[in-house]
Design a protein around this motif. Structure first.
Motif, mmCIF file in Angstrom:
data_model
loop_
_atom_site.group_PDB
_atom_site.id
_atom_site.type_symbol
_atom_site.label_atom_id
_atom_site.label_comp_id
_atom_site.label_asym_id
_atom_site.label_seq_id
_atom_site.Cartn_x
_atom_site.Cartn_y
_atom_site.Cartn_z
ATOM 1 N N ILE A 3 7.551 -10.808 30.184
ATOM 2 C CA ILE A 3 8.576 -12.089 29.117
ATOM 3 C C ILE A 3 8.034 -11.023 27.644
ATOM 4 C CG2 ILE A 3 9.010 -14.287 28.581
ATOM 5 C CD1 ILE A 3 9.728 -13.805 31.426
ATOM 6 N N PHE A 15 16.805 -9.177 26.704
ATOM 7 C CA PHE A 15 16.307 -11.146 26.952
ATOM 8 C C PHE A 15 16.447 -11.634 26.419
ATOM 9 C CE2 PHE A 15 13.123 -13.949 26.607
ATOM 10 C CZ PHE A 15 12.907 -14.441 28.153
ATOM 11 N N SER A 144 21.656 -13.403 33.786
ATOM 12 C CA SER A 144 20.423 -12.065 34.413
ATOM 13 C C SER A 144 20.575 -11.047 34.928
ATOM 14 C CB SER A 144 19.848 -12.596 35.373
ATOM 15 O OG SER A 144 18.907 -13.597 34.256
ATOM 16 N N LEU A 149 18.051 -8.475 34.187
ATOM 17 C CA LEU A 149 16.824 -8.816 33.770
ATOM 18 C C LEU A 149 15.715 -8.534 34.915
ATOM 19 C CD1 LEU A 149 16.944 -12.120 31.965
ATOM 20 C CD2 LEU A 149 17.139 -9.370 30.653
ATOM 21 N N GLU A 152 11.086 -12.372 37.389
ATOM 22 C CA GLU A 152 9.834 -12.638 36.116
ATOM 23 C C GLU A 152 10.772 -13.642 35.016
ATOM 24 O OE1 GLU A 152 7.228 -15.739 34.858
ATOM 25 O OE2 GLU A 152 7.329 -14.606 37.091
ATOM 26 N N GLN A 153 11.605 -12.348 35.024
ATOM 27 C CA GLN A 153 13.109 -13.192 33.185
ATOM 28 C C GLN A 153 14.001 -14.081 34.115
ATOM 29 O OE1 GLN A 153 13.558 -8.913 31.851
ATOM 30 N NE2 GLN A 153 12.176 -9.150 30.443
#
Length: 435
Positions: A3, A15, A144, A149, A152-153
């Motif tokens: 992140i 992000f 996403s 992404l 985890e993001q």
């Protein structure tokens, strides 16, 4: 990819762009869903300009039966249609975040959200926040994919999108962000806090262009007293134990939902039964906001408090067990208000001086905190929902801490873990609370 905590990183642009688009999309989606719910209520219950409780009190008995029967048939048919539209398995938001890297079946989740808003507007005893949460989670998942992404993001953004849906629906940006982190994601690191805050802030700001910017519950300026603190010490453990029973009941009915064609009959029978009971107790209809408002202002008689405390959880569990889609946030808050109000009745006679409505506010916050296992988010949500709490924050924090401690000691599951297996609950608990 991790992140990105700051803007000065090569991978940060995609992000933070996803955070922005998720907030905007969730705000628009929550506004549209809220408008749809109000349209359904006003059209079917002839409640233009008044709340569902007032409209239901004025409605003829046959209307209760017909509308709720229609809601049951719509639920069963809608669930079967959603399954046919998407071959993907239904995944709960909590399970998606913890075990599927935030991935959700888009059509099936959005279809369930739309169905939820329709049947809650018709009177199903479930919360309206489920649909905006699902919508926000789906938007985050789709964004996403577009930006590619990392898992985890995506996991974080799906939690942020879900919290932003609640924030936009109720106008609670800080509470929605804390809900995403504390209840859904299980972590409050700084790199998680900023995306959650921004997503909820943007979604709420967008929704205020279409929805009123006002507290959900209007309460008098209550003041914390010594009596309220003593009551919090006594009532906290009781509410914690009640929360354990409620969470276990939610888990049991969720695991015993009917499947296949039986959904049509189960939902039709259950909601028609709710319609029949609502002729005498119209307070059972909808998410419980109206009866909570009355309890918060001390306008519910003790005998009615007792009756509704028995009937409201039963109505919510029956709707959930029949396969009716909907949220549990507002019904849980309403049940806590009823329990707190009832526990306050004998105490007020023994120790006068505390406003009856304050017991309901404290009880609602405590039950919400214990059933979600989110003490901070529950406290902030109640402060934002009522527009106040500074004057009675000490007894509120006391009862929240005691109820959550008791509940979490006995039962690791929250109402949002209901669809998880025992093994998944244990795995999640180990991830959240490493030894």
């Amino acid at each position: 990819m991790v992140i990105p905590p700051i803007l000065a990183r090569r991978d940060a642009a995609g992000f933070w762009l996803t955070v922005l688009l998720t907030g905007i999309g969730t705000g628009l989606g929550a506004s549209a869903l809220t408008e749809l719910l109000e349209l359904v209520q006003h059209t079917l219950w002839s409640g233009n300009g008044i709340d569902l409780l007032q409209a239901a009190c004025r409605a003829a008995a046959w209307k209760h039966l017909v509308i709720l029967l229609g809601a049951g048939l719509l639920t069963g048919a809608g669930q079967l249609l959603v399954v046919r539209l998407s071959a993907a398995n239904s995944i709960d938001i909590t399970a998606a975040i913890w075990f599927h890297a935030g991935r959700l079946p888009t059509l099936r989740t959005l279809g369930s959200a739309m169905l939820s808003i329709l049947v809650v507007g018709m009177g199903a005893s479930l919360g309206r926040e489920g649909a905006p949460k699902q919508t926000g989670a789906v938007i985050a998942n789709v964004m996403s994919d577009r930006v590619r992404l990392s898992d985890e993001q995506r996991r974080l953004l799906v939690a942020c999108g879900s919290g932003a849906g609640m924030a936009a629906a109720y106008g609670v940006p800080l509470g929605g962000a804390l809900f995403a982190l504390e209840v859904l994601r299980g972590e409050r690191a700084l790199r998680f806090v900023l995306p959650a805050l921004l997503t909820s802030l943007i979604a709420t700001g967008v929704s205020w262009a279409f929805l009123p910017n006002a507290p959900t519950y209007l309460i008098p300026p209550y003041t914390g007293t010594l009596g309220s603190m003593v009551w919090a010490l006594l009532a906290g453990p009781i509410i914690g134990l009640a929360s354990v029973g409620y969470v276990r009941a939610v888990a049991w009915v969720d695991h015993h939902r009917p499947s296949g064609p039986r959904r049509l009959a189960a939902s039709a029978i259950t909601l028609t039964l709710l319609g029949a009971i609502s002729i005498v107790f119209p307070q059972l209809l909808g998410n419980g906001r109206d009866i909570a408002q009355l309890a918060f202002t001390g306008q519910v008689a003790p005998l009615l408090l007792l009756s509704l405390l028995l009937l409201k959880p039963a109505a919510t569990l029956l709707c959930l067990g029949s396969g009716t889609p909907g949220g549990l946030f507002t019904p849980s808050l309403a049940i806590g208000a009823l329990l707190g109000g009832l526990l306050g009745v004998p105490f007020a006679h023994a120790w006068p001086g505390t406003a009856p409505g304050l017991f309901a506010v404290l009880g609602a916050t405590a039950l919400l905190a214990a059933t979600t296992q989110g003490p901070l988010s529950a406290t902030v949500l109640m402060m934002e929902l009522t527009g106040q709490a500074r004057a009675f924050i000490v007894p509120m924090l006391l009862i929240v801490a005691l109820a959550t401690l008791i509940a979490r000691t006995i039962e690791p599951r929250s109402i949002y873990d209901a669809r998880l297996s025992d093994a998944e609950v244990l795995k999640r608990q180990r991830q959240r609370d490493p030894v």
